[in-house]
Design a protein around this motif. Structure first.
Motif, PDB file in Angstrom:
ATOM      1  N   ALA A   1     147.780 -14.293   2.471  1.00  0.00           N
ATOM      2  CA  ALA A   1     148.898 -13.385   2.736  1.00  0.00           C
ATOM      3  C   ALA A   1     148.453 -11.936   2.689  1.00  0.00           C
ATOM      4  CB  ALA A   1     150.014 -13.628   1.726  1.00  0.00           C
ATOM      5  N   VAL A   2     147.422 -11.651   1.897  1.00  0.00           N
ATOM      6  CA  VAL A   2     146.896 -10.296   1.783  1.00  0.00           C
ATOM      7  C   VAL A   2     145.933  -9.995   2.916  1.00  0.00           C
ATOM      8  CG1 VAL A   2     145.545  -8.716   0.357  1.00  0.00           C
ATOM      9  CG2 VAL A   2     147.201 -10.264  -0.709  1.00  0.00           C
ATOM     10  N   THR A   3     144.942 -10.859   3.090  1.00  0.00           N
ATOM     11  CA  THR A   3     143.927 -10.588   4.116  1.00  0.00           C
ATOM     12  C   THR A   3     144.525 -10.603   5.518  1.00  0.00           C
ATOM     13  OG1 THR A   3     143.341 -12.944   4.031  1.00  0.00           O
ATOM     14  CG2 THR A   3     141.993 -11.429   2.745  1.00  0.00           C
ATOM     15  N   LEU A   4     145.582 -11.383   5.718  1.00  0.00           N
ATOM     16  CA  LEU A   4     146.253 -11.371   7.022  1.00  0.00           C
ATOM     17  C   LEU A   4     146.742  -9.962   7.349  1.00  0.00           C
ATOM     18  CD1 LEU A   4     148.736 -13.990   8.377  1.00  0.00           C
ATOM     19  CD2 LEU A   4     149.368 -11.586   8.447  1.00  0.00           C
ATOM     20  N   ARG A   5     147.335  -9.295   6.366  1.00  0.00           N
ATOM     21  CA  ARG A   5     147.824  -7.926   6.589  1.00  0.00           C
ATOM     22  C   ARG A   5     146.682  -6.937   6.765  1.00  0.00           C
ATOM     23  NH1 ARG A   5     151.570 -11.764   4.661  1.00  0.00           N
ATOM     24  NH2 ARG A   5     153.605 -11.129   5.516  1.00  0.00           N
ATOM     25  N   LEU A   6     145.586  -7.168   6.056  1.00  0.00           N
ATOM     26  CA  LEU A   6     144.438  -6.264   6.186  1.00  0.00           C
ATOM     27  C   LEU A   6     143.809  -6.378   7.575  1.00  0.00           C
ATOM     28  CD1 LEU A   6     142.719  -6.705   2.704  1.00  0.00           C
ATOM     29  CD2 LEU A   6     144.287  -4.903   3.452  1.00  0.00           C
ATOM     30  N   TYR A   7     143.714  -7.599   8.089  1.00  0.00           N
ATOM     31  CA  TYR A   7     143.173  -7.787   9.439  1.00  0.00           C
ATOM     32  C   TYR A   7     144.091  -7.190  10.498  1.00  0.00           C
ATOM     33  CZ  TYR A   7     139.611 -11.042   7.715  1.00  0.00           C
ATOM     34  OH  TYR A   7     138.539 -11.599   7.075  1.00  0.00           O
ATOM     35  N   GLN A   8     145.379  -7.153  10.185  1.00  0.00           N
ATOM     36  CA  GLN A   8     146.328  -6.623  11.160  1.00  0.00           C
ATOM     37  C   GLN A   8     146.150  -5.134  11.405  1.00  0.00           C
ATOM     38  OE1 GLN A   8     150.233  -7.769   9.697  1.00  0.00           O
ATOM     39  NE2 GLN A   8     150.451  -9.229  11.365  1.00  0.00           N
ATOM     40  N   LEU A   9     145.720  -4.403  10.391  1.00  0.00           N
ATOM     41  CA  LEU A   9     145.671  -2.943  10.491  1.00  0.00           C
ATOM     42  C   LEU A   9     144.833  -2.456  11.670  1.00  0.00           C
ATOM     43  CD1 LEU A   9     145.411  -2.008   6.701  1.00  0.00           C
ATOM     44  CD2 LEU A   9     147.434  -1.941   8.187  1.00  0.00           C
ATOM     45  N   PRO A  10     143.557  -2.855  11.803  1.00  0.00           N
ATOM     46  CA  PRO A  10     142.790  -2.381  12.959  1.00  0.00           C
ATOM     47  C   PRO A  10     143.296  -2.956  14.271  1.00  0.00           C
ATOM     48  CG  PRO A  10     141.524  -4.009  11.744  1.00  0.00           C
ATOM     49  CD  PRO A  10     142.714  -3.698  10.909  1.00  0.00           C
ATOM     50  N   LEU A  11     143.840  -4.180  14.231  1.00  0.00           N
ATOM     51  CA  LEU A  11     144.347  -4.782  15.465  1.00  0.00           C
ATOM     52  C   LEU A  11     145.612  -4.083  15.944  1.00  0.00           C
ATOM     53  CD1 LEU A  11     143.767  -8.576  14.702  1.00  0.00           C
ATOM     54  CD2 LEU A  11     142.436  -7.088  16.213  1.00  0.00           C
ATOM     55  N   LEU A  12     146.438  -3.616  15.021  1.00  0.00           N
ATOM     56  CA  LEU A  12     147.633  -2.861  15.411  1.00  0.00           C
ATOM     57  C   LEU A  12     147.257  -1.524  16.032  1.00  0.00           C
ATOM     58  CD1 LEU A  12     150.006  -3.558  12.386  1.00  0.00           C
ATOM     59  CD2 LEU A  12     150.232  -4.415  14.731  1.00  0.00           C
ATOM     60  N   VAL A  13     146.206  -0.901  15.506  1.00  0.00           N
ATOM     61  CA  VAL A  13     145.710   0.337  16.122  1.00  0.00           C
ATOM     62  C   VAL A  13     145.198   0.047  17.526  1.00  0.00           C
ATOM     63  CG1 VAL A  13     143.973   2.151  15.950  1.00  0.00           C
ATOM     64  CG2 VAL A  13     145.144   1.344  13.893  1.00  0.00           C
ATOM     65  N   LEU A  14     144.490  -1.071  17.670  1.00  0.00           N
ATOM     66  CA  LEU A  14     143.991  -1.454  18.989  1.00  0.00           C
ATOM     67  C   LEU A  14     145.127  -1.757  19.946  1.00  0.00           C
ATOM     68  CD1 LEU A  14     141.493  -2.173  20.732  1.00  0.00           C
ATOM     69  CD2 LEU A  14     141.689  -4.514  19.846  1.00  0.00           C
ATOM     70  N   MET A  15     146.222  -2.297  19.437  1.00  0.00           N
ATOM     71  CA  MET A  15     147.361  -2.652  20.283  1.00  0.00           C
ATOM     72  C   MET A  15     147.976  -1.419  20.936  1.00  0.00           C
ATOM     73  SD  MET A  15     150.716  -4.950  19.246  1.00  0.00           S
ATOM     74  CE  MET A  15     151.478  -3.615  18.301  1.00  0.00           C
ATOM     75  N   ASN A  16     147.867  -0.280  20.279  1.00  0.00           N
ATOM     76  CA  ASN A  16     148.428   0.953  20.847  1.00  0.00           C
ATOM     77  C   ASN A  16     147.674   1.422  22.085  1.00  0.00           C
ATOM     78  OD1 ASN A  16     150.362   1.084  18.794  1.00  0.00           O
ATOM     79  ND2 ASN A  16     148.974   2.214  17.439  1.00  0.00           N
ATOM     80  N   SER A  17     146.409   1.017  22.218  1.00  0.00           N
ATOM     81  CA  SER A  17     145.605   1.446  23.365  1.00  0.00           C
ATOM     82  C   SER A  17     145.367   0.335  24.381  1.00  0.00           C
ATOM     83  CB  SER A  17     144.246   1.985  22.889  1.00  0.00           C
ATOM     84  OG  SER A  17     143.558   1.012  22.131  1.00  0.00           O
ATOM     85  N   VAL A  18     145.645  -0.909  23.999  1.00  0.00           N
ATOM     86  CA  VAL A  18     145.485  -2.048  24.917  1.00  0.00           C
ATOM     87  C   VAL A  18     146.874  -2.527  25.309  1.00  0.00           C
ATOM     88  CG1 VAL A  18     144.542  -4.364  25.210  1.00  0.00           C
ATOM     89  CG2 VAL A  18     143.306  -2.680  23.816  1.00  0.00           C
ATOM     90  N   THR A  19     147.227  -2.332  26.542  1.00  0.00           N
ATOM     91  CA  THR A  19     148.604  -2.582  26.980  1.00  0.00           C
ATOM     92  C   THR A  19     148.983  -4.056  26.978  1.00  0.00           C
ATOM     93  OG1 THR A  19     147.835  -2.600  29.289  1.00  0.00           O
ATOM     94  CG2 THR A  19     148.642  -0.503  28.394  1.00  0.00           C
ATOM     95  N   TRP A  20     148.016  -4.934  27.248  1.00  0.00           N
ATOM     96  CA  TRP A  20     148.339  -6.359  27.347  1.00  0.00           C
ATOM     97  C   TRP A  20     148.377  -7.060  25.987  1.00  0.00           C
ATOM     98  CZ3 TRP A  20     144.486  -9.122  25.134  1.00  0.00           C
ATOM     99  CH2 TRP A  20     143.203  -8.578  25.125  1.00  0.00           C
ATOM    100  N   LEU A  21     147.952  -6.380  24.933  1.00  0.00           N
ATOM    101  CA  LEU A  21     147.917  -6.981  23.608  1.00  0.00           C
ATOM    102  C   LEU A  21     149.290  -6.883  22.956  1.00  0.00           C
ATOM    103  CD1 LEU A  21     146.025  -8.310  21.521  1.00  0.00           C
ATOM    104  CD2 LEU A  21     145.601  -6.016  20.592  1.00  0.00           C
ATOM    105  N   GLU A  22     149.866  -8.023  22.588  1.00  0.00           N
ATOM    106  CA  GLU A  22     151.181  -8.075  21.970  1.00  0.00           C
ATOM    107  C   GLU A  22     151.070  -8.335  20.470  1.00  0.00           C
ATOM    108  OE1 GLU A  22     153.578 -10.952  23.942  1.00  0.00           O
ATOM    109  OE2 GLU A  22     153.381 -10.023  25.922  1.00  0.00           O
ATOM    110  N   TYR A  23     152.167  -8.083  19.777  1.00  0.00           N
ATOM    111  CA  TYR A  23     152.145  -8.248  18.326  1.00  0.00           C
ATOM    112  C   TYR A  23     151.895  -9.702  17.923  1.00  0.00           C
ATOM    113  CZ  TYR A  23     153.514  -8.307  13.445  1.00  0.00           C
ATOM    114  OH  TYR A  23     153.500  -8.490  12.077  1.00  0.00           O
ATOM    115  N   LYS A  24     152.437 -10.645  18.678  1.00  0.00           N
ATOM    116  CA  LYS A  24     152.222 -12.049  18.325  1.00  0.00           C
ATOM    117  C   LYS A  24     150.752 -12.432  18.443  1.00  0.00           C
ATOM    118  CE  LYS A  24     153.135 -14.201  22.848  1.00  0.00           C
ATOM    119  NZ  LYS A  24     153.943 -15.223  23.560  1.00  0.00           N
ATOM    120  N   ASP A  25     150.027 -11.783  19.389  1.00  0.00           N
ATOM    121  CA  ASP A  25     148.586 -12.025  19.490  1.00  0.00           C
ATOM    122  C   ASP A  25     147.848 -11.471  18.278  1.00  0.00           C
ATOM    123  OD1 ASP A  25     148.976 -13.110  22.086  1.00  0.00           O
ATOM    124  OD2 ASP A  25     148.977 -11.090  22.935  1.00  0.00           O
TER     125      ASP A  25
END
Length: 227
Positions: free
Chosen positions: A158-182
Motif C-alpha cells: 500500500a505504501v510502495t504503490l503510492r511511491l511508484y505512482q509519484l514519478p508516473l503521475l509526473v510522466l502522465m502530465n507530459s504523455v497524453t495517452w497515459l491514463e491514471y488507470k495505467d
C-alpha cells in the motif's frame, strides 16, 4: 559489515518503513471515514464499490501501522502479552481487509491487469497470514517470523504503490495517452513484485545466512589411496 553497523542500518530501515507506513495510513485512510477520497475520479456509480473501499481501508490501515512494531526484538521480549495482542489485531485486520478487497477488485473498472494484480495480492496476503498463524500455534517461532516478514511486505505494498505512482503521475502530465488507470496498474504490479523480492532478500540475509554460517561443516572421511 560489523555487527554495530548492521544494527544501525537495520534501525534506519525500520524507522524509514515505520514513518512511511504511518504517513500513508494517516493521509489516505481518514478521508474515507468522512465520505471522501484522495483517489482522482473515483468510481462512485458501481453499487457497493465505495463502501468496500472504506471497509478495506480501515483494517488495512490498522495492519499497516501495527505491523512494524511486531519486528522489534526488545518489545517482543519485554512485553510478550502485548506482542500477542497486537499480533492478533494485525492478523484479523489483514483477513478482514483481504476479504473485503475481493469485491472491490472484482468490480473495479480499472481493467483486467489490475484485477489480476489485486487478486494475486489478496491470495498471497491470506496465505502468508495463515502460514504465520499456523507456525506460531506450533511454537515454530523462527518460521513464524519468516512468514510475518513476507506478510507485512504485502501489507507494505500500500505504501510502495503510492511511491511508484509519484514519478508516473509526473510522466502522465507530459504523455497524453497515459491514463491514471495505467499508472495505477503499473504501480500495483511493481509494488507487489518488488516487495516480494525485497522480503525474500531480507529473509535470506537476516535469517537464513546467519544460520548457515553457524552450522558446523562435517569433515569428510579421507578417501583411501590405492598403491
Amino acid at each position: 559489515m560489523s555487527r554495530t553497523a548492521r544494527e544501525r542500518w537495520w534501525w534506519f530501515l525500520w524507522g524509514l518503513l515505520t514513518v512511511l507506513a504511518l504517513g500513508i495510513a494517516g493521509y489516505f485512510v481518514p478521508p474515507y471515514l468522512v465520505g471522501g477520497t484522495t483517489v482522482p475520479d473515483l468510481d462512485r456509480t458501481t453499487p457497493g464499490y465505495y463502501t468496500s473501499l472504506v471497509l478495506h481501508a480501515v483494517p488495512a490501515g490498522i495492519a499497516l501501522v501495527t505491523g512494524p512494531w511486531q519486528f522489534i526484538p526488545r518489545l517482543r521480549t519485554r512485553f510478550p502479552r502485548l506482542h500477542r495482542i497486537t499480533g492478533r489485531v494485525y492478523l484479523v485486520s489483514v483477513v478482514v481487509a483481504s476479504l473485503v478487497a475481493v469485491y472491490s477488485s472484482a468490480v473495479t473498472k480499472s481493467g483486467f491487469p489490475l484485477q489480476v494484480a489485486f487478486f494475486v495480492l489478496i491470495a498471497a496476503w491470506l496465505y502468508t497470514a495463515a502460514k504465520a498463524y499456523r507456525a506460531i500455534r506450533r511454537r515454530e517461532v523462527q518460521l513464524h517470523r519468516i512468514w510475518m516478514v513476507r506478510n507485512y511486505a504485502l501489507t507494505f505494498a500500500a505504501v510502495t504503490l503510492r511511491l511508484y505512482q509519484l514519478p508516473l503521475l509526473v510522466l502522465m502530465n507530459s504523455v497524453t495517452w497515459l491514463e491514471y488507470k495505467d499508472v495505477y496498474t503499473v504501480s500495483a504490479w511493481l509494488s507487489l513484485l518488488g516487495n516480494v523480492l525485497v522480503a525474500e532478500y531480507f529473509i535470506i540475509q537476516r535469517t537464513l545466512a546467519p544460520l548457515a554460517r553457524r552450522e558446523p561443516v562435517q569433515a569428510q572421511a579421507p578417501v583411501p589411496v590405492r598403491a
